[in-house]
Write an enzyme that holds these catalytic residues in place. Structure first.
Site, PDB file in Angstrom:
ATOM      1  N   THR A 125       0.850  -1.186   0.000  1.00 34.32           N
ATOM      2  CA  THR A 125       0.000   0.000   0.000  1.00 34.32           C
ATOM      3  C   THR A 125       0.889   1.242   0.000  1.00 34.32           C
ATOM      4  OG1 THR A 125      -1.705   1.240   1.202  1.00 34.32           O
ATOM      5  CG2 THR A 125      -0.243  -0.137   2.535  1.00 34.32           C
ATOM      6  N   HIS A 143       1.940 -12.025  13.856  1.00 31.90           N
ATOM      7  CA  HIS A 143       2.894 -12.617  14.788  1.00 31.90           C
ATOM      8  C   HIS A 143       2.571 -14.076  15.098  1.00 31.90           C
ATOM      9  CE1 HIS A 143       6.295 -12.396  17.287  1.00 31.90           C
ATOM     10  NE2 HIS A 143       6.133 -11.176  17.768  1.00 31.90           N
TER      11      HIS A 143
END
Length: 384
Positions: free
Chosen positions: A304, A356
């Site tokens: 992005t 994560h």
């Protein structure tokens, strides 16, 4: 004879669509394959072509209604229209040229209109000498868009005045879907963001005299890094991590009412100039609702470019079911220390939001180090 207009199957995982706008009103005439109505799904906004030429006799599903795939939307009284093509924007009649070279597809005419390109100046490379979309894009790349050319955009819903000092802006189908997906992503993935800084001098020098933005260089650098650390090109699955064999990179494209993420496929196999053409084409068609559903599916990693609006830092939300997204900040010249001396260099902040659950910080930082090295130290002439 009557022809049914059906809500099409716009992708394997799409079960319904919303009628945004009928581009032809009841009683209006339309050519075969010309844009008939706008439809939004949870993945893409696009224009639906007319299945036949004729007159729109009946609208069954009104604007704003969401219906399942296969629903009857309206009916068309098919008839043999004259061969001349009417440009509905300018009211100009364009007749086919001898040999068929003057017959242009709706997509070619639309792209040419948006950029102010006179199609009579183009030599076609398609079958029988027909002008293709790539011919138009190549012409635009060489000559640029004419002054006054227009680009269609997605209008925002009009606000509703209520009592007091507040107005209510209704949710569009796209904005509602984006909201749901962003909240879902935050609830699903364990978001962590790491930041790096890259010196863009090598790319800036390579861009001199060329009509190239920084984005295709970034895509190339990321694709090569994904090839070395493929765990970043994966998604979470019920039975384990789903690691993708092919490198398909999504590019977030801002619209007036949200964003879409078209996909550059096999990015690692393509030269920077080829990627640049594809990005231009995908972004243009995303803004004009001409993307096919498959063009926003299958991405394994997303970029992005929030820096296009001046932003320096960002913590982007992961595009599910992917596990990482790269944010690219604005490129500015800043003083930096190089070999114990102060120099002025075009610098850029990069941010990687990652899941994560799948990777740890060491893996994310190793990936970002490779992206940084690819940007700063590549012999870019070999990748053009």
């Amino acid at each position: 004879m009557p022809t049914d207009i059906i809500m099409p199957q716009l992708g394997e995982s799409i079960a319904e669509g919303t009628v945004v706008k009928w581009l032809i009103q009841p009683g209006g005439r339309v050519e075969k394959d010309a844009s008939l109505l706008e439809v939004e799904t949870d993945k893409v906004a696009l224009e639906i072509p007319s299945p036949a030429g004729g007159v729109l006799t009946e609208v069954i599903v009104q604007e704003g209604q969401t219906v399942p795939v296969g629903t009857l939307l309206g009916r068309l009284n098919a008839e043999n229209l004259r061969t001349e093509v009417v440009n509905r924007v300018g009211g100009v009649v364009v007749r086919p040229m001898p040999g068929g070279t003057g017959h242009y597809s709706p997509a070619v005419r639309q792209l040419a209109h948006e950029h102010g390109v006179d199609l009579s100046h183009l030599a076609g490379t398609g079958a029988g000498g027909r002008v293709t979309k790539q011919d138009v894009l190549d012409y635009i790349g060489r000559h640029g868009a004419m002054e006054g050319a227009t680009t269609a955009s997605v209008p925002s819903p009009a606000p509703t005045r209520v009592a007091g000092e507040e107005d209510i802006v209704p949710f569009s189908a796209m904005r509602r879907t984006i909201a749901e997906r962003m909240v879902h992503s935050r609830r699903t993935s364990a978001h962590v963001t790491t930041f790096f800084e890259a010196d863009m001098t090598a790319i800036a020098m390579m861009r001199e005299g060329k009509e190239l933005t920084y984005l295709p260089f970034l895509i190339n650098a990321v694709a090569r890094a994904l090839g070395e650390i493929p765990i970043l090109n994966s998604s979470w699955g019920d039975q384990g991590i789903i690691q993708k064999r092919e490198i398909h990179i999504g590019i977030a494209v801002a619209l007036d009412d949200g964003l879409l993420v078209p996909v550059v496929r096999h990015a690692e196999r393509k030269a920077v100039t080829q990627v640049a053409k594809e990005v231009t084409d995908l972004a243009e068609r995303a803004r004009t609702k001409r993307l096919a559903p498959e063009e926003v599916q299958g991405g394994g990693f997303t970029i992005t470019n929030h820096g296009g609006f001046g932003s320096l830092f960002s913590t982007p939300i992961i595009h599910q079911p992917q596990i990482a997204i790269l944010g690219v900040g604005s490129i500015h010249k800043r003083p930096v220390v190089i070999n114990d001396a102060i120099a002025i260099r075009p610098m850029c902040y990069l941010s990687l939001s990652f899941d994560h659950r799948v990777i740890d910080g060491a893996t994310a930082d190793t990936f970002m180090s490779k992206v940084k090295s690819n940007l700063e130290k590549s012999n870019w002439e070999t990748y053009l």
